[in-house]
Design a protein around this motif. Structure first.
Motif, PDB file in Angstrom:
ATOM      1  N   ILE A  43      10.779  -3.680  -2.576  1.00  0.00           N
ATOM      2  CA  ILE A  43       9.945  -2.480  -2.545  1.00  0.00           C
ATOM      3  C   ILE A  43      10.519  -1.512  -1.504  1.00  0.00           C
ATOM      4  O   ILE A  43      10.714  -1.888  -0.339  1.00  0.00           O
ATOM      5  CB  ILE A  43       8.486  -2.810  -2.202  1.00  0.00           C
ATOM      6  N   PHE A  44      10.764  -0.256  -1.954  1.00  0.00           N
ATOM      7  CA  PHE A  44      11.252   0.801  -1.056  1.00  0.00           C
ATOM      8  C   PHE A  44      10.272   1.971  -1.105  1.00  0.00           C
ATOM      9  O   PHE A  44       9.984   2.496  -2.195  1.00  0.00           O
ATOM     10  CB  PHE A  44      12.645   1.288  -1.475  1.00  0.00           C
ATOM     11  N   ILE A  45       9.720   2.320   0.046  1.00  0.00           N
ATOM     12  CA  ILE A  45       8.712   3.380   0.116  1.00  0.00           C
ATOM     13  C   ILE A  45       9.357   4.641   0.709  1.00  0.00           C
ATOM     14  O   ILE A  45      10.051   4.582   1.740  1.00  0.00           O
ATOM     15  CB  ILE A  45       7.505   2.941   0.958  1.00  0.00           C
TER      16      ILE A  45
ATOM     17  N   GLN B 212      10.163  -0.152 -11.668  1.00  0.00           N
ATOM     18  CA  GLN B 212       9.162   0.891 -11.827  1.00  0.00           C
ATOM     19  C   GLN B 212       9.098   1.770 -10.579  1.00  0.00           C
ATOM     20  O   GLN B 212       9.624   1.426  -9.536  1.00  0.00           O
ATOM     21  CB  GLN B 212       7.783   0.279 -12.112  1.00  0.00           C
ATOM     22  N   LEU B 213       8.413   2.911 -10.720  1.00  0.00           N
ATOM     23  CA  LEU B 213       8.181   3.851  -9.620  1.00  0.00           C
ATOM     24  C   LEU B 213       6.678   4.001  -9.464  1.00  0.00           C
ATOM     25  O   LEU B 213       5.973   4.329 -10.434  1.00  0.00           O
ATOM     26  CB  LEU B 213       8.828   5.209  -9.927  1.00  0.00           C
ATOM     27  N   LEU B 214       6.165   3.750  -8.259  1.00  0.00           N
ATOM     28  CA  LEU B 214       4.726   3.704  -8.031  1.00  0.00           C
ATOM     29  C   LEU B 214       4.266   4.915  -7.233  1.00  0.00           C
ATOM     30  O   LEU B 214       4.910   5.326  -6.269  1.00  0.00           O
ATOM     31  CB  LEU B 214       4.352   2.425  -7.266  1.00  0.00           C
ATOM     32  N   ASP B 215       3.086   5.470  -7.638  1.00  0.00           N
ATOM     33  CA  ASP B 215       2.448   6.531  -6.867  1.00  0.00           C
ATOM     34  C   ASP B 215       1.434   5.925  -5.903  1.00  0.00           C
ATOM     35  O   ASP B 215       1.390   4.717  -5.694  1.00  0.00           O
ATOM     36  CB  ASP B 215       1.774   7.525  -7.819  1.00  0.00           C
ATOM     37  N   GLU B 216       0.559   6.767  -5.351  1.00  0.00           N
ATOM     38  CA  GLU B 216      -0.437   6.319  -4.367  1.00  0.00           C
ATOM     39  C   GLU B 216      -1.308   5.211  -4.948  1.00  0.00           C
ATOM     40  O   GLU B 216      -1.743   5.257  -6.101  1.00  0.00           O
ATOM     41  CB  GLU B 216      -1.293   7.516  -3.956  1.00  0.00           C
ATOM     42  N   GLY B 217      -1.539   4.175  -4.113  1.00  0.00           N
ATOM     43  CA  GLY B 217      -2.399   3.073  -4.545  1.00  0.00           C
ATOM     44  C   GLY B 217      -2.037   1.785  -3.831  1.00  0.00           C
ATOM     45  O   GLY B 217      -1.159   1.754  -2.962  1.00  0.00           O
ATOM     46  N   SER B 218      -2.752   0.704  -4.211  1.00  0.00           N
ATOM     47  CA  SER B 218      -2.525  -0.629  -3.644  1.00  0.00           C
ATOM     48  C   SER B 218      -2.040  -1.539  -4.766  1.00  0.00           C
ATOM     49  O   SER B 218      -2.638  -1.583  -5.847  1.00  0.00           O
ATOM     50  CB  SER B 218      -3.807  -1.167  -3.014  1.00  0.00           C
ATOM     51  N   TYR B 219      -0.969  -2.269  -4.484  1.00  0.00           N
ATOM     52  CA  TYR B 219      -0.332  -3.054  -5.525  1.00  0.00           C
ATOM     53  C   TYR B 219      -0.052  -4.471  -5.004  1.00  0.00           C
ATOM     54  O   TYR B 219       0.253  -4.659  -3.816  1.00  0.00           O
ATOM     55  CB  TYR B 219       0.983  -2.397  -5.982  1.00  0.00           C
ATOM     56  N   TRP B 220      -0.143  -5.468  -5.975  1.00  0.00           N
ATOM     57  CA  TRP B 220       0.123  -6.879  -5.652  1.00  0.00           C
ATOM     58  C   TRP B 220       1.359  -7.338  -6.405  1.00  0.00           C
ATOM     59  O   TRP B 220       1.561  -6.995  -7.561  1.00  0.00           O
ATOM     60  CB  TRP B 220      -1.076  -7.775  -6.041  1.00  0.00           C
ATOM     61  N   PHE B 221       2.183  -8.091  -5.681  1.00  0.00           N
ATOM     62  CA  PHE B 221       3.418  -8.600  -6.274  1.00  0.00           C
ATOM     63  C   PHE B 221       3.508 -10.104  -6.011  1.00  0.00           C
ATOM     64  O   PHE B 221       3.187 -10.583  -4.921  1.00  0.00           O
ATOM     65  CB  PHE B 221       4.638  -7.890  -5.668  1.00  0.00           C
ATOM     66  N   TRP B 222       4.011 -10.822  -7.083  1.00  0.00           N
ATOM     67  CA  TRP B 222       4.090 -12.287  -6.972  1.00  0.00           C
ATOM     68  C   TRP B 222       5.537 -12.795  -6.971  1.00  0.00           C
ATOM     69  O   TRP B 222       5.786 -13.919  -6.621  1.00  0.00           O
ATOM     70  CB  TRP B 222       3.356 -12.945  -8.157  1.00  0.00           C
ATOM     71  N   GLY B 223       6.460 -11.939  -7.375  1.00  0.00           N
ATOM     72  CA  GLY B 223       7.834 -12.411  -7.521  1.00  0.00           C
ATOM     73  C   GLY B 223       8.710 -11.967  -6.360  1.00  0.00           C
ATOM     74  O   GLY B 223       8.260 -11.707  -5.235  1.00  0.00           O
ATOM     75  N   ASN B 224      10.018 -11.840  -6.638  1.00  0.00           N
ATOM     76  CA  ASN B 224      11.008 -11.466  -5.614  1.00  0.00           C
ATOM     77  C   ASN B 224      11.394  -9.990  -5.714  1.00  0.00           C
ATOM     78  O   ASN B 224      12.543  -9.606  -5.488  1.00  0.00           O
ATOM     79  CB  ASN B 224      12.251 -12.342  -5.739  1.00  0.00           C
ATOM     80  N   GLU B 225      10.485  -9.126  -6.046  1.00  0.00           N
ATOM     81  CA  GLU B 225      10.763  -7.703  -6.149  1.00  0.00           C
ATOM     82  C   GLU B 225      11.083  -7.106  -4.759  1.00  0.00           C
ATOM     83  O   GLU B 225      10.528  -7.531  -3.748  1.00  0.00           O
ATOM     84  CB  GLU B 225       9.579  -6.948  -6.743  1.00  0.00           C
TER      85      GLU B 225
ATOM     86  N   ARG C 265       0.855  -1.189   0.000  1.00  0.00           N
ATOM     87  CA  ARG C 265       0.000   0.000   0.000  1.00  0.00           C
ATOM     88  C   ARG C 265       0.900   1.251   0.000  1.00  0.00           C
ATOM     89  O   ARG C 265       1.745   1.446   0.870  1.00  0.00           O
ATOM     90  CB  ARG C 265      -0.905   0.016   1.232  1.00  0.00           C
ATOM     91  N   VAL C 266       0.669   2.138  -0.987  1.00  0.00           N
ATOM     92  CA  VAL C 266       1.399   3.398  -1.098  1.00  0.00           C
ATOM     93  C   VAL C 266       0.433   4.527  -0.751  1.00  0.00           C
ATOM     94  O   VAL C 266      -0.578   4.709  -1.442  1.00  0.00           O
ATOM     95  CB  VAL C 266       1.989   3.601  -2.505  1.00  0.00           C
ATOM     96  N   ASN C 267       0.688   5.201   0.327  1.00  0.00           N
ATOM     97  CA  ASN C 267      -0.210   6.257   0.788  1.00  0.00           C
ATOM     98  C   ASN C 267       0.019   7.545  -0.003  1.00  0.00           C
ATOM     99  O   ASN C 267       0.951   7.672  -0.809  1.00  0.00           O
ATOM    100  CB  ASN C 267       0.030   6.532   2.274  1.00  0.00           C
ATOM    101  N   ALA C 268      -0.859   8.531   0.282  1.00  0.00           N
ATOM    102  CA  ALA C 268      -0.700   9.854  -0.329  1.00  0.00           C
ATOM    103  C   ALA C 268       0.626  10.461   0.142  1.00  0.00           C
ATOM    104  O   ALA C 268       1.083  10.225   1.267  1.00  0.00           O
ATOM    105  CB  ALA C 268      -1.858  10.755   0.060  1.00  0.00           C
TER     106      ALA C 268
END
Length: 364
Positions: free
Chosen positions: A37-39, A22-35, A5-8
């Motif tokens: 994630i840095f927020i 990739q670079l993600l903005d606000e939202g909810s995201y699902w991951f299946w692999g070995n990525e 979950r990426v908040n505002a």
């Protein structure tokens, strides 16, 4: 599978096998692999999990980051909404763009003059590690010397320059009227009399560049010039002439030293002799001479008074000789004085004593 979950006011950096994905903005995201994630919070400093230059090769990261590069001999001051935040030393820094409004001022430390639009309050409080300062008091002036070369004259105030390898010196001088004491000067007169002198000189600095930059140790030079002037005057007179003409010392010193002191950027305002001290044996001789002179003067006065007294007695005698009544009055005056000294008079003898008294008090 996992949910992120990426908040505002946040962004998420997605890496796969330590490479940008990739670079993600606000939202909810699902991951299946070995990525990985840095927020990050928008507006904060960006701590890159891998090499920053590698990330900046991607347009998304270039658009999201504000990169500050600080060169050698340079610092960068960061402001947030026109308020000081921090100082960056040489290196590369990145901030996520977002809700905070940052501005930056670059400062070139390879020069000494502060020309950047930064307030003196900030320089004297937050940037003290990067500046050097000199204070010139209100009654002083200073000579600014940079790398051994004269630059300008500094009036009273506090001055700041950037700190670097450039040499800065400030030679300060008191611009008020000054006084220099010259004590215990042993000088021989023309007739080889040894005496000790205490004097002083009052002066002002009129040209600080001459005094502080073009000449070295101007106070010592003033001392020597006055010392030589005193020796020149006193060495040309005998002791008696010196004692008679000691008031001329000041005029001679003023005339003799004025032009020489002007070369030092100094104006002489006045001078004076505090004491002329004679050695012990000479002092005894002078005291004897003085006592002899005073005794001679006292004898003259006594003789003058005795002469006046005798002249008065002579005049009185002439008057009494010419006037018998005046003679009798004088006799009665002395008898009265004698009578004041005694209480009783005892008379013994024959009638001759009465006749004698009658002759004194009764006029024939």
């Amino acid at each position: 599978m996992r949910n992120i979950r990426v908040n505002a006011n946040q962004v998420a950096l997605v890496l796969k096998n330590k490479a940008f994905k990739q670079l993600l903005d606000e939202g909810s995201y699902w991951f299946w692999g070995n990525e990985q994630i840095f927020i990050y919070e928008k507006g904060n400093a960006f701590a890159a999990p891998i090499e920053l230059n590698t990330l900046l090769q991607h347009p998304e990261m270039q658009a999201a980051l504000e990169v500050i590069e600080v060169k050698d001999n340079e610092i960068v001051v960061q402001f947030e909404d026109n308020r000081f935040r921090t100082v960056f030393v040489p290196g590369k820094y990145a901030f996520l763009k977002g809700i905070r409004n940052y501005t930056y001022t670059s400062i070139d430390l390879s020069k000494i003059e502060i020309t950047e639009p930064i307030s003196m309050q900030l320089i004297s409080t937050k940037l003290t590690a990067y500046v050097r300062s000199y204070t010139v008091e209100s009654y002083e002036k200073g000579v600014l010397i940079v790398d051994g070369k004269f630059v300008r004259i500094l009036d009273g105030g506090t001055y700041y320059w950037w700190k670097n390898s450039i040499s800065i010196q400030v030679a300060k001088a008191d611009m008020r009227q000054l006084q220099l004491e010259i004590s215990g000067q042993e000088i021989l007169t023309k007739d080889k009399a040894n005496l000790r002198l205490n004097a002083f000189i009052q002066y002002r600095i009129t040209d600080i560049v001459k005094a502080m930059y073009e000449n070295k140790d101007y106070e010592k030079q003033v001392y020597v010039l006055l010392q030589l002037a005193l020796r020149e005057y006193i060495g040309g007179l005998t002791l008696d002439e010196l004692l008679d003409k000691k008031e001329g010392i000041v005029d001679f010193v003023l005339k003799s030293a004025a032009d020489k002191l002007a070369v030092l950027g100094i104006e002489i305002k006045g001078c004076g002799i505090r004491d002329i001290i004679l050695p012990g044996d000479m002092k005894d001789i002078m005291n004897q001479v003085l006592m002899a002179e005073k005794k001679a003067q006292a004898n003259i006065i006594m003789r003058r008074e005795e002469t006046a007294s005798m002249r008065s007695l002579l005049n009185t005698a002439k008057l009494m000789e010419e006037n018998e009544t005046l003679w009798k009055l004088k006799e009665m005056e002395y008898v009265e004085k004698i009578a004041d000294k005694i209480n009783n008079i005892t008379v013994s003898g024959n009638g001759q004593i009465l006749d004698q008294l009658k002759q004194i008090f009764v006029k024939n």
